[in-house]
Design a protein around this motif. Sequence first.
Motif, mmCIF file in Angstrom:
data_model
loop_
_atom_site.group_PDB
_atom_site.id
_atom_site.type_symbol
_atom_site.label_atom_id
_atom_site.label_comp_id
_atom_site.label_asym_id
_atom_site.label_seq_id
_atom_site.Cartn_x
_atom_site.Cartn_y
_atom_site.Cartn_z
ATOM 1 N N SER A 1 0.844 -1.192 0.000
ATOM 2 C CA SER A 1 0.000 0.000 0.000
ATOM 3 C C SER A 1 0.878 1.241 0.000
ATOM 4 N N SER A 2 0.817 1.994 -1.068
ATOM 5 C CA SER A 2 1.613 3.228 -1.164
ATOM 6 C C SER A 2 1.199 4.270 -0.128
ATOM 7 N N PRO A 3 -0.105 4.505 0.108
ATOM 8 C CA PRO A 3 -0.477 5.488 1.130
ATOM 9 C C PRO A 3 0.007 5.090 2.529
ATOM 10 N N TYR A 4 -0.046 3.790 2.834
ATOM 11 C CA TYR A 4 0.413 3.351 4.155
ATOM 12 C C TYR A 4 1.934 3.428 4.259
ATOM 13 N N LYS A 5 2.609 3.192 3.147
ATOM 14 C CA LYS A 5 4.071 3.264 3.128
ATOM 15 C C LYS A 5 4.564 4.664 3.461
ATOM 16 N N LEU A 6 3.745 5.666 3.194
ATOM 17 C CA LEU A 6 4.140 7.054 3.436
ATOM 18 C C LEU A 6 4.457 7.300 4.915
ATOM 19 N N ILE A 7 3.743 6.641 5.830
ATOM 20 C CA ILE A 7 3.870 6.947 7.255
ATOM 21 C C ILE A 7 5.291 6.733 7.753
ATOM 22 N N GLY A 8 5.873 5.601 7.413
ATOM 23 C CA GLY A 8 7.207 5.302 7.933
ATOM 24 C C GLY A 8 8.314 5.342 6.911
ATOM 25 N N MET B 1 4.550 3.543 12.198
ATOM 26 C CA MET B 1 5.800 3.895 11.514
ATOM 27 C C MET B 1 6.625 2.653 11.181
ATOM 28 N N ILE B 2 6.772 1.776 12.175
ATOM 29 C CA ILE B 2 7.626 0.602 11.990
ATOM 30 C C ILE B 2 7.042 -0.348 10.955
ATOM 31 N N SER B 3 5.746 -0.646 11.072
ATOM 32 C CA SER B 3 5.129 -1.598 10.148
ATOM 33 C C SER B 3 5.043 -1.038 8.730
ATOM 34 N N SER B 4 4.777 0.258 8.598
ATOM 35 C CA SER B 4 4.674 0.833 7.258
ATOM 36 C C SER B 4 6.039 0.938 6.594
ATOM 37 N N ASN B 5 7.083 1.099 7.380
ATOM 38 C CA ASN B 5 8.431 1.215 6.817
ATOM 39 C C ASN B 5 8.863 -0.080 6.146
ATOM 40 N N VAL B 6 8.453 -1.223 6.730
ATOM 41 C CA VAL B 6 8.824 -2.519 6.156
ATOM 42 C C VAL B 6 7.645 -3.175 5.436
ATOM 43 N N SER B 7 6.503 -2.475 5.394
ATOM 44 C CA SER B 7 5.292 -2.964 4.720
ATOM 45 C C SER B 7 4.868 -4.345 5.222
ATOM 46 N N SER B 8 5.023 -4.556 6.518
ATOM 47 C CA SER B 8 4.632 -5.840 7.098
ATOM 48 C C SER B 8 4.455 -5.685 8.596
ATOM 49 N N ALA B 9 3.797 -6.660 9.202
ATOM 50 C CA ALA B 9 3.578 -6.667 10.644
ATOM 51 C C ALA B 9 4.005 -8.009 11.205
ATOM 52 N N ASP B 10 4.880 -7.959 12.215
ATOM 53 C CA ASP B 10 5.362 -9.164 12.886
ATOM 54 C C ASP B 10 4.954 -9.065 14.356
ATOM 55 N N GLY B 11 3.937 -9.821 14.733
ATOM 56 C CA GLY B 11 3.436 -9.734 16.093
ATOM 57 C C GLY B 11 4.421 -10.197 17.138
ATOM 58 N N ASN B 12 5.420 -10.972 16.746
ATOM 59 C CA ASN B 12 6.382 -11.510 17.715
ATOM 60 C C ASN B 12 7.569 -10.596 17.944
ATOM 61 N N ASN B 13 8.059 -9.958 16.889
ATOM 62 C CA ASN B 13 9.303 -9.191 16.995
ATOM 63 C C ASN B 13 9.132 -7.683 16.895
ATOM 64 N N ALA B 14 8.021 -7.208 16.388
ATOM 65 C CA ALA B 14 7.833 -5.762 16.262
ATOM 66 C C ALA B 14 7.790 -5.104 17.635
ATOM 67 N N GLY B 15 8.595 -4.075 17.814
ATOM 68 C CA GLY B 15 8.614 -3.357 19.082
ATOM 69 C C GLY B 15 9.264 -4.112 20.218
ATOM 70 N N LEU B 16 9.984 -5.196 19.907
ATOM 71 C CA LEU B 16 10.613 -6.000 20.954
ATOM 72 C C LEU B 16 11.693 -5.188 21.668
ATOM 73 N N THR C 1 10.681 16.710 0.534
ATOM 74 C CA THR C 1 12.042 16.154 0.559
ATOM 75 C C THR C 1 12.444 15.557 1.904
ATOM 76 N N VAL C 2 11.648 15.709 2.944
ATOM 77 C CA VAL C 2 11.986 15.217 4.280
ATOM 78 C C VAL C 2 11.193 13.950 4.557
ATOM 79 N N PRO C 3 11.820 12.925 5.184
ATOM 80 C CA PRO C 3 11.065 11.721 5.559
ATOM 81 C C PRO C 3 9.845 12.067 6.402
ATOM 82 N N PHE C 4 8.707 11.493 6.048
ATOM 83 C CA PHE C 4 7.447 11.824 6.715
ATOM 84 C C PHE C 4 7.496 11.476 8.201
ATOM 85 N N ALA C 5 8.209 10.409 8.564
ATOM 86 C CA ALA C 5 8.309 10.010 9.975
ATOM 87 C C ALA C 5 8.975 11.095 10.808
#
Length: 352
Positions: free
Chosen positions: A158-165, A237-252, A171-175
Amino acid sequence: MNTLVKHRLFWPVTMLVVLLLSNLIFTPSFFKVEVRDGHLYGSLIDIVRFGAPLIMVALGMTLVIATGGIDLSVGSVVAICGALACWRISEQGDQNSVTGVLVAVALALGLALLLGAWNGVLVAVVGIQPIIATLILMVAGRGLAQLITDGQIITVNSSPYKLIGGGYLLTVPFAILVALAVTALAVLLTRRTALGMLIESVGGNAEASRLAGIHSRRITMMAYIVAGLCAGIAGLMISSNVSSADGNNAGLWYELDAILAVVIGGTSLAGGRFSIAGTVVGALLIQTLTTTIYTTGIPPETTLLFKALVVTVVCLVQSPAFRAKVFQARRRPPSTPAGPAETATEKVRVPA
């Protein structure tokens, strides 16, 4: 000069500058910032961009610690919100639908607010110790994140979701822009209104604040709700940056990095006075340390040990009690041996 050294931000900023300069030894172009395809690129930009989620979590943690509490659940909230947003987007027929992405983001942030309120109720209303109350969500929340993802890694396109992170705006990173906006809002509310004084009052003595007419429970609940919201934004931010969600390791272990950033920034774990600017510097210092570890080629198996040692040194250097003991030991004059006449005099015993 003495006044400058005593400033709470002097040592964190000094250590941050030292870490940044040390990267020049291994990467001569470390400070180079350039514009490519209309976007800012460079190691310094990457440090701030990848440090934006930690800044978000640390800002919320600052308010919680200032009230005399602690929040160990922010890492789990990061995973939950990222998982919920990615799951909602993956269920859409058109993942590039802006409306669908906004709905997913709203659901994730709404859940973050509810999770923060849950912690606030347990601490402020029920009266459970903050470390226990948030430990409950820390454990259960990680399970909830894996339940949302069904134990799998959810990927989205998702391009719109990718924008967040991972996107750019002007010219500046949205995050970075999001982190700047939230930091500015936090400074405005806590330093330009009475809110900051109320938070410090509750953290200093909650019972005395209540007797003085301050709604200490409301202030405490507000702090945990804000912490949940900030963790939710970091999860997006984290999930959109990698375009995925890992319930086990995200934010560990994000809760530990956030606590370290707050402490390095000069906020006391006992509650009371806090520093938003110090927290941002502490978060950037930790992210710079992580970047330094990668650029210097330190073996991955020793990364956590090296990081712990550096953070320990930083905390010791900025400790007034530690510096006083070290400098006092250096300034202590050496004892001179007694002369023959003095020795003879000491041996003479005066009769009673």
